[in-house]
Every structure is written in structure tokens, then in C-alpha cells.
Design an enzyme around this catalytic site. Structure first.
Site, PDB file in Angstrom:
ATOM      1  N   ALA A 135       2.849 -10.486 -16.473  1.00  8.06           N
ATOM      2  CA  ALA A 135       1.835 -11.529 -16.291  1.00  8.06           C
ATOM      3  C   ALA A 135       0.681 -11.030 -15.440  1.00  8.06           C
ATOM      4  O   ALA A 135      -0.261 -11.758 -15.165  1.00  8.06           O
ATOM      5  CB  ALA A 135       2.469 -12.757 -15.642  1.00  8.06           C
ATOM      6  N   ASP A 155      -2.406  -3.612  -5.399  1.00 13.63           N
ATOM      7  CA  ASP A 155      -1.178  -4.378  -5.613  1.00 13.63           C
ATOM      8  C   ASP A 155      -0.123  -4.057  -4.561  1.00 13.63           C
ATOM      9  O   ASP A 155       0.534  -4.946  -4.015  1.00 13.63           O
ATOM     10  CB  ASP A 155      -0.618  -4.091  -7.011  1.00 13.63           C
ATOM     11  CG  ASP A 155      -1.614  -4.441  -8.105  1.00 13.63           C
ATOM     12  OD1 ASP A 155      -2.623  -5.098  -7.786  1.00 13.63           O
ATOM     13  OD2 ASP A 155      -1.387  -4.054  -9.260  1.00 13.63           O
ATOM     14  N   GLU A 175       4.148   5.169  -8.876  1.00 15.24           N
ATOM     15  CA  GLU A 175       3.766   4.564 -10.164  1.00 15.24           C
ATOM     16  C   GLU A 175       2.836   5.485 -10.943  1.00 15.24           C
ATOM     17  O   GLU A 175       2.973   5.650 -12.149  1.00 15.24           O
ATOM     18  CB  GLU A 175       3.124   3.190  -9.945  1.00 15.24           C
ATOM     19  CG  GLU A 175       2.887   2.459 -11.250  1.00 15.24           C
ATOM     20  CD  GLU A 175       2.803   0.947 -11.123  1.00 15.24           C
ATOM     21  OE1 GLU A 175       2.302   0.328 -12.069  1.00 15.24           O
ATOM     22  OE2 GLU A 175       3.234   0.377 -10.100  1.00 15.24           O
TER      23      GLU A 175
END
Length: 382
Positions: free
Chosen positions: A125, A174, A162
Site C-alpha cells: 500500500a 521510510d 534494501e
């Protein structure tokens, strides 16, 4: 049963002894400042009360054992003595392994850990379930082994994992907001210096997130294209990043740029200015000005950066028609689907929820998901 109780119970059941610590790290929503992070610009996110929770305990050997409660209690086990490599079939494992591998490069003064992980950050999302997991895992090792790492370092470690281990290009926002978030505040983050300033949220204002549930497909390829276009723009101005280019300098020579690159650059420059102004509007409790800035941000993402889709624009229009100038709404996240974020007076939430329920599915054929969130505390023990 909440996530803490769930993971602690599962820990005792599977490992046969009680967890010593429970750690949480939140997801986030970005209120304004989209695609500015990798241009060394400003962002204004807040942590939300959806998080990844890990119950854990140190081991007296060099083994890491991980249970993923949300994936049918799948197990991953690896040794700190051997080089950490990617897992062939369990994608979630690679977030954990990547964080641990990059932690070893920062500070190797830790041993094995048993952990059980569960989370309620909606996946896919654009609310940063992956960053929340990375920061939670980093915080587990930092807390259990008293590593001298601060929140910003744990965030950077997650971003490296990541980018380099999982293989997904992302900015620093983030992870940083998950690590450093402050209850009842947003955070104005300078993505160049990683400096963060807490911005108090006005009383009586709800943070509403509505997932369009439009499945994002283009997001990877288009994201990389946008990054390249921004880098092309920075090179044109002979600057390290678009952060260093003023709107005046851009306007003077905009016609000399490739027209598509010019649109991308204009979005980043105007969005940076909007984000800094939004922080001061929020602090003053000026929800009307915040709403105008969010509307300008959305128009810029739609027309200049071209990352919205009709379903998202429809959602924004429905919310805007309901709230008028009492608050703001815009797409949030990478684009091509995902969510919109709205800042609205709490007493308008039911009307917005009703309007969206009545109109969105009728217009798009997709049912939305509606979240009312509180700006929450960053990672730590819970």
C-alpha cells in the site's frame, strides 16, 4: 490479542522459553514531499500506529532463528559465522538477512538471536511495511547487544540492506521516520543531512489513509525512469542534486531542457518549497494553508511528475469535495496506485468515509480500504 501478546505467546510455544524483549517499529505516511528524498530534498512524514513487532531473546551462540508469524510460521535460520547470502524462496527472509549482514559491516559486536515477527502495516500500500521490518530487526540487535548505534544509523543500515541485499532502490525517508518518529508529531526531514525537526500536529486533526487497492504494476520501472530524469536535470544545472537548483534558475532556462525532464524538475523544485512551507503551516495549526499545499502537490504529481492514476485522482476528488478547504488530501507514496492521505478535522471523518464508500467503488469498480491513524512514536521497546 495484540501483536506483542501474539508474538510473545508464539515465541514461548515454538522456542520453549520466554522472550526477553519486544520491539516495535512503525510504518509511515508521507504528508507531503514526494519523490524529493532521492533528490536530497525535504519530506514531511509521520509514523503511524501500524507496526512490525518482534519478540526476541539473545542466544549464547552465533545462530539467528526467525519465525514469520504472518507467513504460516515459516522459519529462517542462518549463522553469523558464515557469509550471509540471499534466501532462494522466502522473500521476507532477505529483509532480515540483509539487515543483519549490513549490521555486521557497521558493528560486529553481537551474537545470535531468536525472534518471532508479526506486523499489521498493510503490504503493497506504500506505507513502508518493508522499512518498518528493517528498522525493527536493526533495533532488536541494537537493544539486545547494546550496540552504539542511533536511530539514523539503524535507518541507514535498513536502507543499505534494501538497496544492496534485497535489490530495491529506495530513498532514506521510510527507514528514518520509522526509527525517529515522535508521537503526535510529523518530522521535517532533510534527506541530505538526515537532520530531522519534529513538527507538532494540530489538535483534533485526523490522519486518514485510503488505499485505492489499485494494483501497482509500473512502480519499479517508472520509479527508476523518474530518478534518471531527475539526475539528468541536476547534470544540466551542473549540481550534485536538484536540491541545489532554485526555481528562479530553473524558470530562466526551462525552455532549453527536454520538455519531459523540465516537467520532472519543476515538480521536485516546487515540491521541496511546498514541503518546507507545509511544516510551518502545520506548526501554526493552519489547516487551510496545509490543504492548499497538499492540493498543489497532488496537481504537480499528476501533471508534471505524471505518477498518479485515474483511480487515485478519483479518490482525491471525492475527499476534496467533502472537506472543501477544511484540510487537505493528496496521493502519497511512489505512485501508480497505492494510497491517498488526508488531514482532516476528526469530526469530518465519518462524512469522508461515507462519501468514499458511496462513490469510489461505483466509479472505479474497486473497493477502497480506509484507515484512521495517529502520529506515533518511532522504533523501540514496547
Amino acid at each position: 490479542m495484540n501483536l506483542k501478546e501474539k508474538t510473545r505467546a508464539l515465541f514461548a510455544e515454538i522456542f520453549g522459553y520466554p522472550a526477553t524483549h519486544t520491539i516495535q517499529a512503525p510504518g509511515r505516511v508521507n504528508l507531503i514531499g514526494e519523490h524529493t528524498d532521492y533528490n536530497d530534498g525535504f519530506v514531511l512524514p509521520c509514523a503511524i500506529d501500524y507496526q512490525t513487532v518482534i519478540s526476541c531473546a539473545p542466544r549464547d551462540d552465533r545462530t539467528v532463528r526467525v519465525i514469520a508469524a504472518d507467513y504460516d510460521n515459516q522459519v529462517d535460520e542462518f549463522s553469523l559465522e558464515a557469509p550471509i547470502v540471499t534466501h532462494d524462496s522466502q522473500q521476507w527472509s532477505n529483509y532480515v538477512r540483509g539487515v543483519v549482514k549490513h549490521l555486521q559491516q557497521r558493528n560486529n559486536a553481537f551474537g545470535g538471536v531468536d525472534m518471532v515477527i508479526s506486523g499489521n502495516v498493510p503490504q503493497g500500500a506504500g506505507l513502508s511495511s518493508s522499512a518498518s521490518l528493517e528498522v525493527a530487526v536493526g533495533t532488536v540487535f541494537q537493544q539486545l547487544y547494546h550496540l552504539p548505534l542511533d536511530g539514523a544509523q539503524i535507518a541507514l543500515n535498513g536502507q543499505e540492506a534494501e538497496n544492496q541485499f534485497v535489490g530495491c532502490n529506495c530513498g532514506i525517508m521510510d527507514q528514518l521516520i520509522s526509527a525517529l518518529g515522535k508521537k503526535d508529531h510529523a518530522l521535517l526531514i532533510d534527506c541530505r543531512t538526515l537532520g530531522a525537526k519534529a513538527v507538532s500536529m494540530p489538535k483534533g486533526v485526523a490522519v486518514v489513509i485510503i488505499n485505492s487497492n489499485f494494483k501497482r504494476t509500473l512502480v519499479g520501472s517508472e520509479y527508476n525512469t523518474r530518478r534518471e530524469q531527475c539526475e539528468t536535470g541536476a547534470r544540466f544545472f551542473q549540481q550534485p542534486a536538484l536540491r541545489d537548483v532554485s526555481l528562479e534558475a530553473f524558470n530562466a532556462v526551462a525552455s532549453e531542457l527536454d520538455p519531459v525532464v523540465a516537467k520532472r524538475v519543476r515538480h521536485v523544485l516546487s515540491e521541496n518549497a511546498r514541503t518546507v512551507e507545509a511544516a510551518s503551516a502545520l506548526e501554526k495549526g493552519d489547516l487551510q494553508r496545509m490543504g492548499q499545499l497538499m492540493a498543489e502537490s497532488h496537481a504537480s504529481m499528476r501533471d508534471d511528475f505524471e505518477i498518479t492514476v485515474p483511480q487515485i485522482d478519483t479518490l482525491v476528488d471525492i475527499v476534496k469535495a467533502t472537506i472543501g478547504d477544511q484540510g487537505g488530501v493528496r496521493m502519497t507514496g511512489g505512485g501508480f496506485g497505492g494510497c491517498v492521505v488526508a488531514l482532516i478535522p476528526e469530526d469530518l471523518v465519518p462524512a469522508v468515509q461515507q462519501a468514499v464508500a458511496q462513490q469510489y467503488e461505483a466509479k472505479t469498480g474497486i473497493k477502497e480500504t480506509f484507515y484512521v491513524c495517529k502520529p506515533s512514536q518511532g522504533a523501540g521497546q514496547c
